[in-house]
Each structure stands twice: as structure tokens, then as C-alpha cells.
Design a protein around this motif. Structure first.
Motif, mmCIF file in Angstrom:
data_model
loop_
_atom_site.group_PDB
_atom_site.id
_atom_site.type_symbol
_atom_site.label_atom_id
_atom_site.label_comp_id
_atom_site.label_asym_id
_atom_site.label_seq_id
_atom_site.Cartn_x
_atom_site.Cartn_y
_atom_site.Cartn_z
ATOM 1 N N ASP A 1 -6.768 0.277 -6.028
ATOM 2 C CA ASP A 1 -6.304 1.649 -5.901
ATOM 3 C C ASP A 1 -5.317 1.762 -4.740
ATOM 4 O O ASP A 1 -5.499 1.141 -3.697
ATOM 5 C CB ASP A 1 -7.514 2.573 -5.672
ATOM 6 C CG ASP A 1 -7.136 4.028 -5.735
ATOM 7 O OD1 ASP A 1 -6.292 4.400 -6.569
ATOM 8 O OD2 ASP A 1 -7.690 4.805 -4.931
ATOM 9 N N GLN A 2 -4.266 2.537 -4.927
ATOM 10 C CA GLN A 2 -3.250 2.852 -3.931
ATOM 11 C C GLN A 2 -2.286 1.695 -3.645
ATOM 12 O O GLN A 2 -1.559 1.719 -2.665
ATOM 13 C CB GLN A 2 -3.870 3.353 -2.620
ATOM 14 C CG GLN A 2 -4.711 4.608 -2.821
ATOM 15 C CD GLN A 2 -5.083 5.226 -1.512
ATOM 16 O OE1 GLN A 2 -4.219 5.543 -0.711
ATOM 17 N NE2 GLN A 2 -6.376 5.410 -1.284
ATOM 18 N N LEU A 3 -2.290 0.687 -4.517
ATOM 19 C CA LEU A 3 -1.371 -0.417 -4.350
ATOM 20 C C LEU A 3 -0.196 -0.220 -5.293
ATOM 21 O O LEU A 3 -0.376 0.054 -6.481
ATOM 22 C CB LEU A 3 -2.078 -1.736 -4.657
ATOM 23 C CG LEU A 3 -1.443 -2.980 -4.102
ATOM 24 C CD1 LEU A 3 -1.400 -2.952 -2.572
ATOM 25 C CD2 LEU A 3 -2.194 -4.215 -4.560
ATOM 26 N N VAL A 4 1.006 -0.312 -4.748
ATOM 27 C CA VAL A 4 2.241 -0.156 -5.519
ATOM 28 C C VAL A 4 2.818 -1.541 -5.752
ATOM 29 O O VAL A 4 2.997 -2.315 -4.802
ATOM 30 C CB VAL A 4 3.251 0.714 -4.751
ATOM 31 C CG1 VAL A 4 4.571 0.826 -5.494
ATOM 32 C CG2 VAL A 4 2.675 2.094 -4.453
ATOM 33 N N GLU B 1 5.096 -1.919 -13.436
ATOM 34 C CA GLU B 1 3.706 -1.846 -13.870
ATOM 35 C C GLU B 1 2.844 -2.733 -12.977
ATOM 36 O O GLU B 1 3.224 -3.856 -12.646
ATOM 37 C CB GLU B 1 3.593 -2.305 -15.325
ATOM 38 C CG GLU B 1 2.226 -2.155 -15.902
ATOM 39 C CD GLU B 1 2.187 -2.521 -17.381
ATOM 40 O OE1 GLU B 1 1.127 -3.002 -17.815
ATOM 41 O OE2 GLU B 1 3.204 -2.331 -18.070
ATOM 42 N N SER B 2 1.696 -2.229 -12.597
ATOM 43 C CA SER B 2 0.835 -2.937 -11.653
ATOM 44 C C SER B 2 0.224 -4.182 -12.274
ATOM 45 O O SER B 2 -0.221 -4.171 -13.421
ATOM 46 C CB SER B 2 -0.284 -2.017 -11.164
ATOM 47 O OG SER B 2 -1.104 -2.713 -10.250
ATOM 48 N N TRP C 1 0.849 -1.192 0.000
ATOM 49 C CA TRP C 1 0.000 0.000 0.000
ATOM 50 C C TRP C 1 0.879 1.235 0.000
ATOM 51 O O TRP C 1 1.875 1.283 0.708
ATOM 52 C CB TRP C 1 -0.944 -0.005 1.202
ATOM 53 C CG TRP C 1 -1.897 -1.157 1.146
ATOM 54 C CD1 TRP C 1 -1.849 -2.299 1.880
ATOM 55 C CD2 TRP C 1 -3.007 -1.293 0.258
ATOM 56 N NE1 TRP C 1 -2.871 -3.135 1.511
ATOM 57 C CE2 TRP C 1 -3.599 -2.547 0.514
ATOM 58 C CE3 TRP C 1 -3.564 -0.483 -0.734
ATOM 59 C CZ2 TRP C 1 -4.721 -3.007 -0.169
ATOM 60 C CZ3 TRP C 1 -4.679 -0.944 -1.412
ATOM 61 C CH2 TRP C 1 -5.243 -2.185 -1.130
ATOM 62 N N LYS C 2 0.528 2.239 -0.786
ATOM 63 C CA LYS C 2 1.396 3.407 -0.972
ATOM 64 C C LYS C 2 1.651 4.177 0.314
ATOM 65 O O LYS C 2 2.649 4.872 0.436
ATOM 66 C CB LYS C 2 0.858 4.329 -2.064
ATOM 67 C CG LYS C 2 -0.329 5.152 -1.695
ATOM 68 C CD LYS C 2 -0.684 6.091 -2.830
ATOM 69 C CE LYS C 2 -1.748 7.070 -2.414
ATOM 70 N NZ LYS C 2 -2.027 8.029 -3.470
ATOM 71 N N TRP C 3 0.786 4.058 1.307
ATOM 72 C CA TRP C 3 0.995 4.782 2.570
ATOM 73 C C TRP C 3 2.010 4.080 3.474
ATOM 74 O O TRP C 3 2.427 4.639 4.470
ATOM 75 C CB TRP C 3 -0.328 4.982 3.307
ATOM 76 C CG TRP C 3 -1.047 3.710 3.631
ATOM 77 C CD1 TRP C 3 -0.779 2.848 4.656
ATOM 78 C CD2 TRP C 3 -2.142 3.151 2.925
ATOM 79 N NE1 TRP C 3 -1.644 1.785 4.636
ATOM 80 C CE2 TRP C 3 -2.497 1.946 3.575
ATOM 81 C CE3 TRP C 3 -2.875 3.541 1.798
ATOM 82 C CZ2 TRP C 3 -3.543 1.129 3.142
ATOM 83 C CZ3 TRP C 3 -3.907 2.731 1.386
ATOM 84 C CH2 TRP C 3 -4.230 1.557 2.042
ATOM 85 N N ARG C 4 2.423 2.892 3.127
ATOM 86 C CA ARG C 4 3.426 2.182 3.935
ATOM 87 C C ARG C 4 4.830 2.574 3.456
ATOM 88 O O ARG C 4 5.587 1.775 2.913
ATOM 89 C CB ARG C 4 3.195 0.671 3.864
ATOM 90 C CG ARG C 4 1.940 0.266 4.612
ATOM 91 C CD ARG C 4 1.779 -1.217 4.713
ATOM 92 N NE ARG C 4 0.711 -1.532 5.663
ATOM 93 C CZ ARG C 4 0.051 -2.667 5.676
ATOM 94 N NH1 ARG C 4 0.338 -3.617 4.808
ATOM 95 N NH2 ARG C 4 -0.898 -2.870 6.574
ATOM 96 N N THR C 5 5.139 3.832 3.689
ATOM 97 C CA THR C 5 6.388 4.407 3.167
ATOM 98 C C THR C 5 7.631 3.751 3.763
ATOM 99 O O THR C 5 8.641 3.617 3.082
ATOM 100 C CB THR C 5 6.420 5.925 3.394
ATOM 101 O OG1 THR C 5 6.243 6.191 4.794
ATOM 102 C CG2 THR C 5 5.316 6.622 2.598
#
Length: 166
Positions: free
Chosen positions: A157-160, A151-152, A132-136
């Protein structure tokens, strides 16, 4: 496999480890925290989606064919990680979790090192993961270990999605 600060990394098997030493409690903490971070907190495991409850209640079945790595402090499970069965020369890392009381001791790095070693032993060319993008902090760790954004393969949404060569 490896030891860091008195913590050993082992391959978990439902036939060789007791339920208490298995990944269920760690998987529960991982999924509960993830749902809360997504803005969908649930009070307990019963409120999780079926697929997550299945991992917690019967990890041996949920991860059949996969490799579950555990970080143990003595007999206590303090971290886990799943390496999926290879497909097309590639495996995926999932469910990396360290008990918050044991963070900052290199456990996540140890689990990832063991996962990469496992992939290399199997002759895999690539290992991927999604985060998840918020798990920096996790993203920074993955980047330090050579993972790069790709590439995903997952439309959430919001998954890197990240990968690296083995």
C-alpha cells in the motif's frame, strides 16, 4: 563516472572499496528513515526487518549481481543507488539515498543519470523503480527525468511504481 559539486559517482565493489567507503551507513540511514516515514520507527539497525539488516551488514552478498553506485565527496560516501540485475530487458532502481547534509547538490540526479547510462550500456529497454507516495520530492525528480507512473508490480500500500524507456 560523473562529477557534480566535487562529488564523483563510482561503481562500488566490496573488493575495491573499504567498508567505511561502502554503502552500509547510507543504507542504514535509508531504511531507518523509511521505517519512520511508514509510521514504524525503530531505534537502530537492530530493530529493522531481517532483509534490511542483511543489506546493511553485507551489501556485497545482498546485492550480488546488481550494480551499486556510490556518490563520493573525496573518500566519504554521500549517496547510493542500486541497479538490479536485468530481467526480461528491464532493471529496477532501488535504495536511492543522499546524505541529508549533501542534498540540493544534484547528487541524486547524478546517481540516476549514471544508473540510466549503465542500463543503456547493457542494452536494456526499460528501467523501473518504486517510491513511497509521500516522497513527493523524489517523485518530482523521477518525473523530470522521464519516469512515468505505471501499473504496480508491488502490492504494498502507498507504493508508486514508475518506469521509463532507456
Amino acid at each position: 563516472m560523473t562529477a557534480r559539486h566535487g562529488v564523483s559517482i563510482v561503481r562500488w565493489s566490496d573488493r575495491t572499496a573499504s567498508v567505511e567507503a561502502g554503502p552500509a551507513a547510507l543504507l542504514a540511514a535509508y531504511h531507518l528513515r523509511t521505517e519512520a516515514e511508514k509510521g514504524e520507527p525503530v531505534a537502530d539497525v537492530d530493530g529493522l526487518p531481517d532483509r534490511y539488516r542483511a543489506e546493511i551488514s553485507d551489501p556485497a552478498t545482498a546485492f550480488v549481481g546488481d550494480v551499486v553506485l556510490m556518490a563520493l565527496n573525496g573518500d566519504t560516501a554521500v549517496g547510493c543507488l542500486v541497479v538490479t540485475s536485468p530481467a526480461d530487458g528491464r532493471a529496477e532502481i532501488k535504495r536511492l539515498w543522499t546524505d541529508p547534509a549533501f542534498r540540493g547538490r544534484g547528487i541524486a540526479s547524478g546517481l540516476l543519470d549514471a544508473a540510466l547510462a549503465h542500463a543503456a550500456e547493457r542494452g536494456l529497454g526499460t528501467v523501473g523503480l518504486s517510491v513511497w507516495k509521500w516522497r513527493t520530492g523524489a517523485i518530482a525528480l523521477y518525473e523530470r527525468l522521464g519516469f512515468g507512473v505505471t501499473e504496480s508490480w508491488d502490492e504494498r500500500d502507498q507504493l508508486v511504481c514508475m518506469e521509463r524507456a532507456v
